[in-house]
Design an enzyme around this catalytic site. Structure first.
Site, PDB file in Angstrom:
ATOM      1  N   SER A  50       0.735  -0.951  -0.036  1.00  0.00           N
ATOM      2  CA  SER A  50       0.070   0.141   0.040  1.00  0.00           C
ATOM      3  C   SER A  50       1.119   1.163  -0.139  1.00  0.00           C
ATOM      4  O   SER A  50       2.131   1.126   0.197  1.00  0.00           O
ATOM      5  CB  SER A  50      -0.977  -0.179   1.156  1.00  0.00           C
ATOM      6  OG  SER A  50       0.139   0.055   2.286  1.00  0.00           O
ATOM      7  N   ASP A  89      -0.728  -1.308  -4.268  1.00  0.00           N
ATOM      8  CA  ASP A  89      -2.205  -1.402  -4.063  1.00  0.00           C
ATOM      9  C   ASP A  89      -2.843   0.140  -3.798  1.00  0.00           C
ATOM     10  O   ASP A  89      -1.995   0.816  -2.850  1.00  0.00           O
ATOM     11  CB  ASP A  89      -2.341  -2.212  -2.909  1.00  0.00           C
ATOM     12  CG  ASP A  89      -3.546  -2.854  -2.445  1.00  0.00           C
ATOM     13  OD1 ASP A  89      -4.495  -3.093  -3.200  1.00  0.00           O
ATOM     14  OD2 ASP A  89      -3.865  -3.033  -1.115  1.00  0.00           O
ATOM     15  N   SER A 220     -10.191 -11.158   2.086  1.00  0.00           N
ATOM     16  CA  SER A 220      -9.843 -11.906   3.257  1.00  0.00           C
ATOM     17  C   SER A 220     -10.888 -12.971   3.787  1.00  0.00           C
ATOM     18  O   SER A 220     -12.287 -12.362   3.769  1.00  0.00           O
ATOM     19  CB  SER A 220      -9.343 -11.169   4.603  1.00  0.00           C
ATOM     20  OG  SER A 220      -7.859 -10.812   4.237  1.00  0.00           O
ATOM     21  N   THR A 261      -5.337  -9.950  -0.507  1.00  0.00           N
ATOM     22  CA  THR A 261      -5.596 -10.657   0.770  1.00  0.00           C
ATOM     23  C   THR A 261      -4.436  -9.743   1.811  1.00  0.00           C
ATOM     24  O   THR A 261      -3.119  -9.846   1.697  1.00  0.00           O
ATOM     25  CB  THR A 261      -5.056 -12.110   0.905  1.00  0.00           C
ATOM     26  OG1 THR A 261      -6.144 -12.807   0.089  1.00  0.00           O
ATOM     27  CG2 THR A 261      -5.263 -12.404   2.267  1.00  0.00           C
TER      28      THR A 261
HETATM   29  P1  13P Z   1      -8.742  -7.574   3.247  1.00  0.00           P
HETATM   30  O1  13P Z   1      -8.799  -6.637   4.126  1.00  0.00           O
HETATM   31  O2  13P Z   1      -9.820  -8.373   3.050  1.00  0.00           O
HETATM   32  O3  13P Z   1      -7.504  -8.678   3.290  1.00  0.00           O
HETATM   33  O4  13P Z   1      -8.466  -6.815   1.734  1.00  0.00           O
HETATM   34  C1  13P Z   1      -7.067  -6.645   1.311  1.00  0.00           C
HETATM   35  C2  13P Z   1      -7.311  -5.735   0.151  1.00  0.00           C
HETATM   36  O5  13P Z   1      -8.204  -5.518  -0.515  1.00  0.00           O
HETATM   37  C3  13P Z   1      -6.063  -4.979  -0.340  1.00  0.00           C
HETATM   38  O6  13P Z   1      -6.195  -4.209  -1.464  1.00  0.00           O
HETATM   39  O1  G3H Z   2      -6.414  -2.116   1.115  1.00  0.00           O
HETATM   40  C1  G3H Z   2      -5.917  -2.125   2.222  1.00  0.00           C
HETATM   41  C2  G3H Z   2      -4.717  -2.834   2.520  1.00  0.00           C
HETATM   42  O2  G3H Z   2      -5.220  -3.811   3.651  1.00  0.00           O
HETATM   43  C3  G3H Z   2      -3.654  -1.882   2.980  1.00  0.00           C
HETATM   44  O3  G3H Z   2      -3.481  -1.318   4.210  1.00  0.00           O
HETATM   45  O4  G3H Z   2      -3.196   0.979   4.292  1.00  0.00           O
HETATM   46  O5  G3H Z   2      -2.956  -0.506   6.312  1.00  0.00           O
HETATM   47  O6  G3H Z   2      -1.215  -0.740   4.379  1.00  0.00           O
HETATM   48  P1  G3H Z   2      -2.842  -0.457   4.887  1.00  0.00           P
HETATM   49 ZN    ZN Z   3      -8.210  -3.198  -1.535  1.00  0.00          ZN
END
Ligand code: 13P
Ligand code: G3H
Ligand code: ZN
Length: 314
Positions: A50, A89, A220, A261
């Site tokens: 992320s 992400d 997840s 995930t």
């Molecule tokens: P979860 O919180 O369900 O693991 O989703 C992760 C996700 O979509 C990251 O982009």
């Molecule tokens: O999309 C969400 C992911 O779980 C990343 O989360 O922004 O806390 O790293 P984060």
């Molecule tokens: Zn996501």
């Protein structure tokens, strides 16, 4: 091997109707566990970070963080006998997306889904132009990630979930490579108040219209065995609920190829870390405490690779 462009992995998955796991990392421990799992399953895998992970890894400097994470992933991918891609992400900020491209990521997500449709198109098209010039691919999102509640009206659903009639126009105008349609999942450990369900009619329509690799965010499963273990060793996680394996299998059947995930890895890691801290109160070496937690991540990833159908695909 490090895959320079995630498209190589996802086009193959799309043509052969299977799903590839995309797993979030922030550090070395999660990366090693994920790659070990994918090697054991002979499966292609996508590692993703992320924007927050970039800040974390760079100790506040996201450009440095992007480079640290990319170096680390490339180093482990290099010796792995499976394809490993690195994806950004939920890139909300174009500067962060640029940092990932410059660091050598294999793909980026530009997430302008909270903006009005026209603006989402404009920002996404601009990122696609830059990313394609660097020969990497782009994911974008249509609709917003909110869980489907039993008592939500059709009107409310229409306002938040993907509008399939927008999908064709969006893909044509932006040139994105993968699309994440919002079909009722949400991030985190509390996805559904009632029964877990997704809007497969919307998913089927988007696939029919776009025929491209599709992405499921918030995928997840929130495995009860790890939630219970975490609670047993001091956590307080009440009412957690995720996407069960049968729904993940169905999602893949209807066209999902990339399955995101993060939460499952976090919960498994923390449950085992809590247990290790409880069992060995005199231990002062974090590496020894991390070992069972990394093993739990590896097991979760292997199980998911089986569910998504990418076992033995490489
Ligand atoms: P979860 O919180 O369900 O693991 O989703 C992760 C996700 O979509 C990251 O982009
Ligand atoms: O999309 C969400 C992911 O779980 C990343 O989360 O922004 O806390 O790293 P984060
Ligand atoms: Zn996501």
């Amino acid at each position: 091997m490090y895959v320079k462009n995630t498209k190589e992995i996802l086009d193959k998955a799309n043509a052969n109707y299977y799903g590839v796991g995309a797993f979030n990392i922030n550090n070395l421990e999660f990366l090693q566990a994920i790659i070990d799992a994918a090697i054991e399953k002979r499966a292609p895998v996508i590692v993703e970070t992320s924007e927050g992970a970039m800040f974390y890894a760079g100790n506040g400097d996201f450009r440095k963080g992007a480079r640290v994470l990319a170096e680390m992933v490339m180093e482990f991918a290099k010796d792995a006998p499976i394809p490993v891609a690195l994806h950004l992400d939920h890139g909300h900020d174009v500067e962060h997306v640029m940092a990932a491209i410059q660091a050598g990521y294999s793909s980026v997500m530009i997430d302008a889904s909270a903006k009005p449709y026209k603006e989402n198109v404009k920002i996404t098209a601009e990122v696609v132009r830059i990313a394609h010039a660097a020969n990497i691919s782009v994911e974008a999102e249509l609709g917003r990630l909110v869980g489907i509640e039993d008592n939500v009206s059709v009107l409310e659903r229409d306002a938040t979930l993907v509008d399939p009639s927008e999908a064709k126009d969006f893909v044509e105008r932006t040139g994105v490579d993968f699309l994440a349609p919002a079909i009722g999942t949400s991030h985190g450990a509390f996805k559904f108040k009632g029964e877990a369900k997704l809007d497969f009619d919307r998913l089927k329509k988007v696939k029919e219209i776009t025929k491209m690799p599709l992405v499921l965010h918030g995928a997840s499963t929130v495995l009860p065995r790890y939630v219970e273990k975490a609670n047993k060793y001091g956590a307080k996680i009440e009412g957690a609920k995720g996407v069960p394996y049968n729904i993940l299998r169905e999602s893949v059947k209807y066209g999902i190829n990339k399955i995101n995930t993060d939460t499952d890895l976090r919960v498994a890691f923390l449950a085992e870390l809590r247990k290790a801290l409880y069992d060995d109160v005199s231990q002062i070496d974090p590496r020894k405490l991390f070992k069972p937690a990394m093993k739990a991540i590896k097991e979760v990833v292997m199980e998911r690779i089986d569910v998504l159908g990418s076992t033995g695909k490489y």
